[in-house]
Design a protein around this motif. Structure first.
Motif, mmCIF file in Angstrom:
data_model
loop_
_atom_site.group_PDB
_atom_site.id
_atom_site.type_symbol
_atom_site.label_atom_id
_atom_site.label_comp_id
_atom_site.label_asym_id
_atom_site.label_seq_id
_atom_site.Cartn_x
_atom_site.Cartn_y
_atom_site.Cartn_z
ATOM 1 N N ASN A 164 -5.159 -15.920 2.764
ATOM 2 C CA ASN A 164 -4.810 -15.775 1.346
ATOM 3 C C ASN A 164 -4.636 -14.317 0.948
ATOM 4 O O ASN A 164 -4.077 -14.019 -0.106
ATOM 5 N N ARG A 165 -5.147 -13.409 1.778
ATOM 6 C CA ARG A 165 -5.207 -12.007 1.383
ATOM 7 C C ARG A 165 -4.170 -11.158 2.108
ATOM 8 O O ARG A 165 -4.223 -9.926 2.062
ATOM 9 N N GLY A 166 -3.216 -11.809 2.754
ATOM 10 C CA GLY A 166 -2.083 -11.096 3.316
ATOM 11 C C GLY A 166 -2.326 -10.521 4.696
ATOM 12 O O GLY A 166 -3.451 -10.478 5.210
ATOM 13 N N HIS A 167 -1.221 -10.098 5.306
ATOM 14 C CA HIS A 167 -1.251 -9.580 6.679
ATOM 15 C C HIS A 167 -0.399 -8.307 6.717
ATOM 16 O O HIS A 167 0.812 -8.340 6.501
ATOM 17 N N THR A 168 -1.059 -7.205 6.969
ATOM 18 C CA THR A 168 -0.386 -5.906 6.995
ATOM 19 C C THR A 168 -0.059 -5.491 8.423
ATOM 20 O O THR A 168 -0.903 -5.601 9.311
ATOM 21 N N VAL A 169 1.150 -4.994 8.627
ATOM 22 C CA VAL A 169 1.571 -4.433 9.912
ATOM 23 C C VAL A 169 1.655 -2.917 9.767
ATOM 24 O O VAL A 169 2.199 -2.410 8.780
ATOM 25 N N VAL A 170 1.107 -2.210 10.733
ATOM 26 C CA VAL A 170 1.210 -0.752 10.763
ATOM 27 C C VAL A 170 1.938 -0.345 12.034
ATOM 28 O O VAL A 170 1.553 -0.756 13.137
ATOM 29 N N VAL A 171 2.997 0.421 11.884
ATOM 30 C CA VAL A 171 3.804 0.858 13.028
ATOM 31 C C VAL A 171 3.186 2.129 13.604
ATOM 32 O O VAL A 171 3.007 3.127 12.894
ATOM 33 N N SER A 172 2.864 2.089 14.881
ATOM 34 C CA SER A 172 2.184 3.206 15.540
ATOM 35 C C SER A 172 3.163 4.262 16.036
ATOM 36 O O SER A 172 4.341 3.990 16.303
ATOM 37 N N GLY A 173 2.638 5.471 16.201
ATOM 38 C CA GLY A 173 3.356 6.526 16.889
ATOM 39 C C GLY A 173 3.134 6.414 18.389
ATOM 40 O O GLY A 173 2.500 5.463 18.878
ATOM 41 N N SER B 162 -6.698 -6.306 2.770
ATOM 42 C CA SER B 162 -5.732 -7.100 3.522
ATOM 43 C C SER B 162 -6.489 -8.019 4.484
ATOM 44 O O SER B 162 -7.342 -7.559 5.254
ATOM 45 N N GLY B 163 -6.192 -9.314 4.442
ATOM 46 C CA GLY B 163 -6.949 -10.281 5.246
ATOM 47 C C GLY B 163 -6.824 -10.053 6.731
ATOM 48 O O GLY B 163 -7.783 -10.246 7.495
ATOM 49 N N LEU B 164 -5.640 -9.659 7.172
ATOM 50 C CA LEU B 164 -5.398 -9.339 8.564
ATOM 51 C C LEU B 164 -4.575 -8.061 8.647
ATOM 52 O O LEU B 164 -3.761 -7.783 7.767
ATOM 53 N N ALA C 16 -0.043 -6.374 0.478
ATOM 54 C CA ALA C 16 -0.287 -7.599 1.249
ATOM 55 C C ALA C 16 -0.961 -8.666 0.396
ATOM 56 O O ALA C 16 -0.742 -9.873 0.600
ATOM 57 N N GLN C 17 -1.767 -8.228 -0.576
ATOM 58 C CA GLN C 17 -2.486 -9.184 -1.425
ATOM 59 C C GLN C 17 -1.667 -9.637 -2.627
ATOM 60 O O GLN C 17 -2.176 -10.351 -3.487
#
Length: 506
Positions: free
Chosen positions: A242-251, A271-273, A456-457
């Motif tokens: 319910n709390r969203g899923h954030t993606v972070v792009v790495s270097g 962010s849930g995930l 995300a939320q």
């Protein structure tokens, strides 16, 4: 009281109030009383009070303050920087009502030399409406005031500070306390003016909130009034999805720390995930550091595209140490290809500095609908929006950020000690939370992650950015001196606990 009014808007508020039957001299009496009541906090029975008055209504407020202090038995001297015969309107009435004789400016300057720390100087020379540099005589007086050990209380705004922009017009009074009326001005919170104000006190003197509807404030103080009805406490029966899923792009493998900080910021913001997407070698580095944050390898742009096909991944951060160049440009374009929140920071912005119009075109063609946030510092902003740095322009930071948001078609967070947040629709707020210790490596990466966590939320771009900036700054205040970026992450729960408790009381 989170609305901010420019000097012209404040002048209109006064005019509407007077036209509605509230006498201007009564507003002046109330303003003087408000200043004097605030002064009581720092006055001692033996304090000497010097009141420096200017030719306008600011000076009129000063006359009222001087009379009230004299009525209370304080040793008061009043100086006026113009011929009293030139006073007009309510300022003239306040002068005529005052029982004190004026002290010559030479004697006022001499008196400044005699003041101690328990004495008080009242700066009622020029208020927020000042639009030109101080003349030489007043400039010298301001320098004398600043050299004095006495405490200084500024009426409305320290003389020499622009209420519209916060610019210092040659020189300005350094106040220990500034008492303003009805609503604060942008100049109270924009640097360098903010550094001259000391403690800012907003007093109500008879203007009704209803006049705001006729004025239409265009700038706001960043606080819970903008985003406070958005809960920080998860639903009792909720779950992580319910709390969203954030993606972070790495270097790359030797530049993974920035993305890790962003990921932790998103996670702490709620962010849930959170998943970090990285090339295989970089993914191995992340695996040695991360536990509750997931890691997915993506060697090629096609791998990245497949990952983002999952619509549950509803927020992305790209930029922290991602690398500058074509590959980052391609990944930015892919991030903007779906209906998700996107935070573009650091290298994601620098990759488009030669052709910023390409980035703006990607944003315009995206399905992100108001949920794209750019987080430049001044250098990145200058490169993305070079036309907003015309040396002949008088635009202040608020105006530049508003224009940038409209031009980019995205929320713009122009970072700094006085971070400004604006969206394409014209909403703009000035942030005041934070400390100078935020000037440390990785601080901006954490901020990018926190904003993405709120996206995300389900928060809109402007609300997520405004709340993220405030939470980030408050975490720094709690962390205290010597903080590093990792400390911000660890203190975000303290901020959220405060918000849950504070907002839960209303």
């Amino acid at each position: 009281m989170h609305e901010l009014l420019t000097p012209l808007q404040m002048k209109k508020a006064d005019r509407l109030t007077i036209e509605g039957g509230f006498p201007g001299i009564e507003l002046m009496h109330n303003a003087g009383k408000a200043v004097f009541e605030v002064m009581r906090q720092i006055l001692h029975p033996y304090s000497r009070v010097l009141v420096f008055c200017g030719p306008g209504n600011n000076g009129g407020d000063g006359f009222v303050v001087a009379q009230l202090a004299d009525n209370e038995g304080f040793n008061v001297s009043v100086g006026l920087v113009c011929d009293p015969e030139t006073l007009e309107g309510d300022a003239e009435l306040a002068y005529d009502e005052m029982d004190l004789d004026l002290t010559s400016m030479d004697n006022m300057r001499a008196a400044l030399e005699e003041l101690g720390e328990d004495d008080v100087v009242v700066d009622a020379l020029f208020g927020a409406g000042l639009s030109r540099p101080l003349d030489d005589e007043v400039l010298a007086l301001v320098q004398h005031i600043n050299d004095s050990p006495a405490q200084c209380v500024a009426v409305d705004l320290p003389s020499g500070v622009s209420g519209r922009s916060g610019a210092v017009l040659g020189e300005a009074v350094h106040a220990d306390m500034t008492v303003t009326f009805f609503r604060a001005k942008p100049g109270h919170y924009l640097y360098p003016g903010r550094g001259h104000c000391g403690e800012i006190v907003i007093e109500q003197i008879g203007l009704e909130d209803a006049v705001l509807e006729k004025i239409g404030p265009t700038a706001f103080y960043n606080c819970d009034k903008i985003w406070g009805d958005l809960p920080d406490q998860p639903a009792v029966a909720g779950h992580k999805y319910n709390r969203g899923h954030t993606v972070v792009v790495s270097g790359p493998k030797f530049a993974t720390g920035a993305s890790r900080l962003a990921a932790l910021g998103a996670q702490r913001a709620g962010s849930g995930l959170v998943t970090v997407v990285a090339r295989e070698q970089a993914a191995l580095v992340h695996a040695a550091h991360l536990t509750s944050i997931m890691i997915r390898p993506a060697e090629r742009i096609a791998d990245f595209e497949r990952i983002l096909e999952d619509e549950r991944l509803n927020s992305v951060v790209i930029g922290p140490a991602a690398g500058i160049g074509r590959e980052t440009q391609e990944r930015v374009a892919e991030c903007l290809s779906g209906a998700r929140g996107v935070v573009l920071d650091a290298d994601a912005l620098s990759s488009f500095e030669e052709k910023p119009e390409h980035l703006f075109a990607y944003i315009a063609d995206s399905d992100c609908a108001g949920r794209v946030v750019l987080t430049p510092h001044e250098g990145e902003f200058r490169r993305l929006f070079p036309d907003l740095y015309d040396p002949t322009s008088t635009d202040c930071k608020v105006e530049r950020t508003k224009k940038a948001a409209k031009q980019a078609g995205a929320v713009v967070v122009l970072k700094g000690a006085d971070t400004v947040i604006a969206d394409p629709e014209g909403h703009v707020s000035i942030n005041a939370s934070g400390t100078p210790w935020l000037a440390t490596a990785g601080s901006g990466d954490v901020l990018a992650g926190v904003i993405a966590g709120y996206l995300a939320q389900g928060l809109g771009g402007y609300e997520a950015a405004a709340k993220g900036v405030w939470v980030h700054g408050r975490a720094a205040e709690i962390a205290g001196a010597g903080l590093i970026a990792e400390d911000l992450v660890s203190h975000i729960p303290d901020v959220l606990t405060e918000l849950v408790q504070f907002l839960g009381d209303f």
